[in-house]
Design a protein around this motif. Structure first.
Motif, PDB file in Angstrom:
ATOM      1  N   ASP A   1       0.833  -1.206   0.000  1.00 28.10           N
ATOM      2  CA  ASP A   1       0.000   0.000   0.000  1.00 28.10           C
ATOM      3  C   ASP A   1       0.867   1.255   0.000  1.00 28.10           C
ATOM      4  OD1 ASP A   1      -2.265  -1.626   0.091  1.00 28.10           O
ATOM      5  OD2 ASP A   1      -2.349  -1.564   2.284  1.00 28.10           O
ATOM      6  N   GLY A   2       1.937   1.227   0.783  1.00 26.80           N
ATOM      7  CA  GLY A   2       2.851   2.370   0.824  1.00 26.80           C
ATOM      8  C   GLY A   2       3.553   2.571  -0.502  1.00 26.80           C
ATOM      9  N   ALA A   3       4.035   1.482  -1.093  1.00 24.75           N
ATOM     10  CA  ALA A   3       4.715   1.570  -2.390  1.00 24.75           C
ATOM     11  C   ALA A   3       3.767   2.068  -3.474  1.00 24.75           C
ATOM     12  CB  ALA A   3       5.299   0.216  -2.761  1.00 24.75           C
ATOM     13  N   ALA A   4       2.525   1.608  -3.427  1.00 23.85           N
ATOM     14  CA  ALA A   4       1.535   2.060  -4.410  1.00 23.85           C
ATOM     15  C   ALA A   4       1.239   3.548  -4.253  1.00 23.85           C
ATOM     16  CB  ALA A   4       0.248   1.247  -4.277  1.00 23.85           C
ATOM     17  N   ALA A   5       1.160   4.016  -3.023  1.00 22.67           N
ATOM     18  CA  ALA A   5       0.914   5.439  -2.782  1.00 22.67           C
ATOM     19  C   ALA A   5       2.083   6.284  -3.281  1.00 22.67           C
ATOM     20  CB  ALA A   5       0.649   5.695  -1.302  1.00 22.67           C
ATOM     21  N   ILE A   6       3.300   5.842  -3.002  1.00 23.56           N
ATOM     22  CA  ILE A   6       4.485   6.566  -3.486  1.00 23.56           C
ATOM     23  C   ILE A   6       4.486   6.619  -5.003  1.00 23.56           C
ATOM     24  CG2 ILE A   6       7.008   6.470  -3.668  1.00 23.56           C
ATOM     25  CD1 ILE A   6       6.970   5.313  -0.775  1.00 23.56           C
ATOM     26  N   ALA A   7       4.215   5.494  -5.644  1.00 27.23           N
ATOM     27  CA  ALA A   7       4.181   5.444  -7.112  1.00 27.23           C
ATOM     28  C   ALA A   7       3.095   6.361  -7.671  1.00 27.23           C
ATOM     29  CB  ALA A   7       3.970   4.014  -7.586  1.00 27.23           C
ATOM     30  N   ALA A   8       1.938   6.390  -7.018  1.00 29.78           N
ATOM     31  CA  ALA A   8       0.842   7.236  -7.490  1.00 29.78           C
ATOM     32  C   ALA A   8       1.180   8.714  -7.368  1.00 29.78           C
ATOM     33  CB  ALA A   8      -0.440   6.913  -6.716  1.00 29.78           C
ATOM     34  N   VAL A   9       1.826   9.094  -6.266  1.00 28.33           N
ATOM     35  CA  VAL A   9       2.222  10.504  -6.100  1.00 28.33           C
ATOM     36  C   VAL A   9       3.266  10.870  -7.140  1.00 28.33           C
ATOM     37  CG1 VAL A   9       3.327  12.170  -4.553  1.00 28.33           C
ATOM     38  CG2 VAL A   9       1.611  10.589  -3.653  1.00 28.33           C
ATOM     39  N   ARG A  10       4.229   9.989  -7.354  1.00 31.94           N
ATOM     40  CA  ARG A  10       5.249  10.255  -8.385  1.00 31.94           C
ATOM     41  C   ARG A  10       4.610  10.388  -9.760  1.00 31.94           C
ATOM     42  NH1 ARG A  10      10.181   6.320  -6.489  1.00 31.94           N
ATOM     43  NH2 ARG A  10      11.374   7.941  -5.440  1.00 31.94           N
ATOM     44  N   ALA A  11       3.655   9.513 -10.076  1.00 31.46           N
ATOM     45  CA  ALA A  11       3.021   9.522 -11.395  1.00 31.46           C
ATOM     46  C   ALA A  11       2.201  10.785 -11.630  1.00 31.46           C
ATOM     47  CB  ALA A  11       2.151   8.278 -11.565  1.00 31.46           C
ATOM     48  N   SER A  12       1.484  11.225 -10.602  1.00 33.84           N
ATOM     49  CA  SER A  12       0.619  12.393 -10.771  1.00 33.84           C
ATOM     50  C   SER A  12       1.350  13.702 -10.515  1.00 33.84           C
ATOM     51  CB  SER A  12      -0.595  12.298  -9.843  1.00 33.84           C
ATOM     52  OG  SER A  12      -0.188  12.400  -8.496  1.00 33.84           O
ATOM     53  N   GLY A  13       2.442  13.619  -9.753  1.00 35.30           N
ATOM     54  CA  GLY A  13       3.164  14.830  -9.357  1.00 35.30           C
ATOM     55  C   GLY A  13       2.612  15.348  -8.051  1.00 35.30           C
ATOM     56  N   LEU A  14       3.475  15.970  -7.272  1.00 32.87           N
ATOM     57  CA  LEU A  14       3.057  16.469  -5.960  1.00 32.87           C
ATOM     58  C   LEU A  14       1.913  17.464  -6.048  1.00 32.87           C
ATOM     59  CD1 LEU A  14       6.446  16.833  -4.094  1.00 32.87           C
ATOM     60  CD2 LEU A  14       4.491  15.475  -3.371  1.00 32.87           C
TER      61      LEU A  14
END
Length: 120
Positions: free
Chosen positions: A10-23
């Protein structure tokens, strides 16, 4: 060792999603999950109770070996917003750059996270 509340996938997915969408475009729930997961990771990699790292409104953790505080505000604190925390923890921003740009409030002789960041 602190008990993890956010599972690694779940943490890795959240990090990947933030990176993909941008801060700037990340939704708040995803950024909150990523921030909390990164705080847990910091506590696991640099265990201790001498420094309190705060990322309001999402969380705080204690880390770094040394004298333990028991009451009130700890003598060694680091505080920043979630965007700065994410960038520091993932290597998108260096500790020295964050300090130079006044993106981090750090007080105390142990409040230097340059040895433990980035986490990834």
């Amino acid at each position: 060792m602190a008990r993890r509340r956010i599972k690694q996938p779940d943490g890795a997915a959240a990090i990947a999603a933030v990176r993909a969408s941008g801060l700037d475009s990340a939704d708040e729930e995803t950024l909150a999950t990523a921030s909390r997961y990164l705080l847990e990771e910091l506590a696991e990699r640099a265990p201790g109770n001498s420094v309190e790292v705060r990322v309001p409104p999402y969380g705080a953790t204690q880390c770094i070996e040394g004298p333990r505080h028991t009451r009130g505000t700890p003598p060694n604190t680091v505080e920043m917003n979630p965007d700065t925390w994410f960038a520091l923890a993932t290597g998108e921003l260096s500790w020295s750059q964050a300090l130079a740009e006044a993106k981090v409030l750090a007080s105390g002789t142990r409040a230097d996270l340059s040895e433990v960041l980035p986490l990834f």
